[in-house]
Scaffold this motif. Structure first.
Motif, short mmCIF file in Angstrom:
data_model
loop_
_atom_site.label_atom_id
_atom_site.label_comp_id
_atom_site.label_asym_id
_atom_site.label_seq_id
_atom_site.Cartn_x
_atom_site.Cartn_y
_atom_site.Cartn_z
N MET A 1 0.84 -1.19 0.00
CA MET A 1 0.00 0.00 0.00
C MET A 1 0.88 1.25 0.00
N GLN A 2 0.51 2.23 -0.79
CA GLN A 2 1.32 3.44 -0.91
C GLN A 2 1.26 4.24 0.39
N THR A 3 2.42 4.61 0.92
CA THR A 3 2.48 5.38 2.16
C THR A 3 2.90 6.82 1.90
N THR A 4 3.73 7.04 0.91
CA THR A 4 4.18 8.39 0.57
C THR A 4 3.24 8.99 -0.47
N LYS A 5 2.63 10.10 -0.13
CA LYS A 5 1.67 10.73 -1.03
C LYS A 5 2.39 11.60 -2.05
N PRO A 6 1.83 11.72 -3.25
CA PRO A 6 2.46 12.53 -4.31
C PRO A 6 2.54 14.01 -3.98
N PHE A 7 1.70 14.48 -3.05
CA PHE A 7 1.65 15.91 -2.73
C PHE A 7 2.11 16.12 -1.30
N ASP A 8 3.02 17.08 -1.09
CA ASP A 8 3.57 17.39 0.23
C ASP A 8 2.74 18.52 0.85
N ASN A 9 1.79 18.16 1.68
CA ASN A 9 0.87 19.15 2.22
C ASN A 9 1.55 20.11 3.19
N ASP A 10 2.49 19.60 3.98
CA ASP A 10 3.18 20.47 4.94
C ASP A 10 3.99 21.54 4.23
N LEU A 11 4.66 21.14 3.13
CA LEU A 11 5.42 22.12 2.34
C LEU A 11 4.48 23.17 1.76
N TYR A 12 3.34 22.72 1.25
CA TYR A 12 2.37 23.64 0.67
C TYR A 12 1.90 24.67 1.69
N LEU A 13 1.55 24.21 2.89
CA LEU A 13 1.07 25.13 3.92
C LEU A 13 2.11 26.21 4.22
N LYS A 14 3.37 25.80 4.27
CA LYS A 14 4.43 26.75 4.60
C LYS A 14 4.63 27.79 3.50
N ILE A 15 4.79 27.32 2.26
CA ILE A 15 5.11 28.28 1.20
C ILE A 15 3.89 29.13 0.82
N GLY B 1 1.61 24.09 -7.09
CA GLY B 1 2.43 23.35 -8.04
C GLY B 1 3.81 23.04 -7.52
N PHE B 2 4.30 23.83 -6.55
CA PHE B 2 5.63 23.62 -6.01
C PHE B 2 5.68 22.53 -4.94
N ALA B 3 4.52 22.00 -4.56
CA ALA B 3 4.48 20.97 -3.52
C ALA B 3 4.19 19.58 -4.08
N ILE B 4 4.20 19.45 -5.42
CA ILE B 4 4.02 18.14 -6.04
C ILE B 4 5.35 17.41 -6.02
N ARG C 1 -8.43 14.91 -4.33
CA ARG C 1 -8.49 13.77 -5.25
C ARG C 1 -7.41 13.86 -6.32
N VAL C 2 -7.21 15.05 -6.89
CA VAL C 2 -6.23 15.16 -7.98
C VAL C 2 -4.81 15.33 -7.46
N LEU C 3 -4.68 15.72 -6.20
CA LEU C 3 -3.36 15.89 -5.58
C LEU C 3 -3.32 15.04 -4.31
N PRO C 4 -3.18 13.73 -4.43
CA PRO C 4 -3.21 12.87 -3.23
C PRO C 4 -2.18 13.30 -2.19
N GLY C 5 -2.67 13.57 -1.01
CA GLY C 5 -1.84 14.13 0.05
C GLY C 5 -2.31 15.53 0.44
N PHE C 6 -2.97 16.23 -0.50
CA PHE C 6 -3.58 17.53 -0.20
C PHE C 6 -4.74 17.29 0.76
N GLN C 7 -4.71 17.97 1.90
CA GLN C 7 -5.78 17.80 2.88
C GLN C 7 -6.95 18.73 2.54
N PRO C 8 -8.18 18.21 2.61
CA PRO C 8 -9.33 19.03 2.21
C PRO C 8 -9.47 20.34 2.96
N ASP C 9 -8.88 20.42 4.16
CA ASP C 9 -8.98 21.66 4.94
C ASP C 9 -7.68 22.46 4.91
#
Length: 494
Positions: free
Chosen positions: A1-15, A288-291, A47-55
């Motif tokens: 099962m995939q554990t690492t998500k394609p999108f880095d949500n923590d990085l996105y929140l910061k930048i 786009g920078f957090a993919i 859905r399109v950015l797995p790892g992106f949190q809905p909130d």
């Protein structure tokens, strides 16, 4: 099962937070931020950015909550027409109330509500009085003839100057709304004008996730956005102003590109010169920078296009949309060489329905296992398939009865007896309640019930259009559902 998500949500929140802070500073400490899309439940993005949190957008604002305040825009004409949100089925006024409560509960400050296109109407005035009595400030903005093209009217005696000034006290003013067409941008621009008249330095920017400006025009993430907004006739396009100003190719969409010369003219009237050289400049969008895994994002985006295809087919069947929208999404599928069978749960669902002659469903779990189920004398297809999935996840033999007839039979009798329902079968929510009751005395039921969180992000397909109650239950579990665009047994009401 995939554990690492394609999108880095923590990085996105910061930048994203860092760039909003920089944008505030660039305008001298005051920014009106037009907020597009959903704040609490952005499931399209997740859905399109797995790892992106809905909130995620909410978390960005919460990290700045001492600097931020929320201002709502609601179109008075939507109140008069009793406009209803398609996704939740509640009116725009109820949505404003729901969002005010949600923001307040999270610790965000709601500064007021602007009634755009104000009309002296009983329904509008009743809502204004209700908000005022609840302690919320309200403001009236009026229709401006020829807005936004006719800048002579915009800046004339019956333009921005005629609108109420929205009093704000914090550096970041987030302007949001219960739905599209609410006048968010006009609220921002009107207050920029009033600020300028008062000697207050302030600026404007947009917070929108899609299209992703630094991904190619035909990238699946951006095509999935086109599919999601096909009913609005949005079309992604290269921003010609950005290309001319910077020599950089940026993806935007038609409405922003078409409106930019007008907005630039308005900015020049307010500031003396425009702070932006392109519509892309106006946005604060670092998604786009957090993919981190583009292949994973492409796979997810293609699945979203397929989901939108099925949604469009269903809504066309129900007469809710024109076939033109369905055809537009089919064109996007062709661009990606996508076929219906590329949604893997579809084939197993249809095979189960063909073999049994009953409505069926198939659910693909995160480990790629696909579990099917059919309608039975006691259970609807969704309820039966849910039980099958929970047995698999709990490693319980498929022949085991998780819920005893002593619990199920009285539910069926209640439905056809006092409730006078024609269909005795137990629906998805009802079967989960029954399972929770059984779990008090059964270890197997308890183990199965504990598997429910593992259904989040599962993919499901139904061989026919589902009942609204079953669909809501599956979605509340985080299951992405598609349906064949047919009613069971060709019934018009279901």
């Amino acid at each position: 099962m995939q554990t690492t998500k394609p999108f880095d949500n923590d990085l996105y929140l910061k930048i994203q937070t860092d760039n909003i802070t920089k944008r505030i500073a660039s305008f001298g400490g005051k920014l009106y931020l037009e907020f597009g899309g959903k704040l609490f439940d952005d499931y399209h993005a997740s859905r399109v950015l797995p790892g992106f949190q809905p909130d995620s957008k909410l978390k960005v604002l919460l990290s700045m909550k001492d600097k931020a305040e929320i201002v709502f825009a609601i179109n008075s004409r939507h109140i008069i027409a009793n406009k209803v949100r398609a996704d939740s089925g509640i009116s725009y006024t109820s949505e404003v109330e729901r969002l005010i409560d949600a923001y307040t509960d999270c610790g965000l400050y709601v500064g007021g509500v602007v009634f755009s296109f104000y009309e002296n109407n009983p329904a509008v005035n009743t809502f204004i009085r209700k908000l005022n009595k609840s302690g919320f400030k309200t403001y009236k903005h009026y229709a401006i003839e020829g807005y936004p093209q006719n800048t002579q009217n915009v800046f004339g005696d019956h333009g921005f100057i005629h609108n109420d000034y929205v009093e704000t006290t914090r550096p970041l003013v987030v302007v949001t709304a219960p739905g599209p067409g609410s006048g968010k941008m006009a609220v921002c621009l009107s207050n920029l004008y009033h600020d300028f008249k008062r000697g207050i330095t302030s600026g404007y920017a947009k917070y929108e996730t899609f299209p992703v400006w630094n991904l190619p025009l035909k990238h699946p993430v951006n095509l999935a956005y086109e599919a999601a907004t096909a009913d609005l006739e949005d079309v992604n396009m290269i921003d010609p102003y950005h290309l001319e100003a910077y020599g950089i190719v940026a993806t935007n969409y038609n409405r922003d590109v078409e409106n930019f010369p007008i907005l630039k003219n308005i900015f020049e009237k307010i500031y003396g010169k425009s702070p932006y050289k392109s519509p892309t400049d106006m946005g604060v969008n670092m998604v786009g920078f957090a993919i981190k895994d583009e292949v994973g994002v492409i796979v997810a985006s293609n699945q979203e296009i397929l989901r939108r295809h099925y949604d469009a087919q269903k809504n066309a069947y129900l007469g809710k949309i024109t076939t033109k929208i369905d055809e537009r999404i089919d064109y996007l599928m062709q661009m990606q060489d996508l076929k219906e069978e590329d949604r893997f749960c579809v084939a197993k669902c249809l095979a189960k329905a063909a073999k049994t002659g009953e409505p069926a469903m198939a659910i693909q779990l995160e480990d790629k296992k696909i579990i099917a189920g059919k309608r039975t004398p006691l259970l609807g297809a969704a309820a039966a398939t849910l039980l099958n999935c929970l047995k698999y996840l709990a490693n319980i033999d498929k022949k085991v009865l998780l819920i005893s007839p002593e619990i199920l039979n009285p539910i069926c009798e209640l439905k056809t007896g006092p409730f006078e329902k024609h269909n005795p079968r137990i629906r998805a929510e009802e079967i989960l309640i029954a399972l929770a009751i059984q779990a008090v005395t059964s270890e197997d039921a308890k183990k199965a019930l504990a598997q429910l969180p593992k259904l989040r992000h599962a993919q499901a397909h139904s061989s026919c259009i589902m009942s609204t109650t079953d669909l809501k239950t599956l979605k509340s579990l985080g299951i992405d559902v598609t349906e064949e665009p047919v009613a069971y047994a060709h019934k018009l009401y279901f």
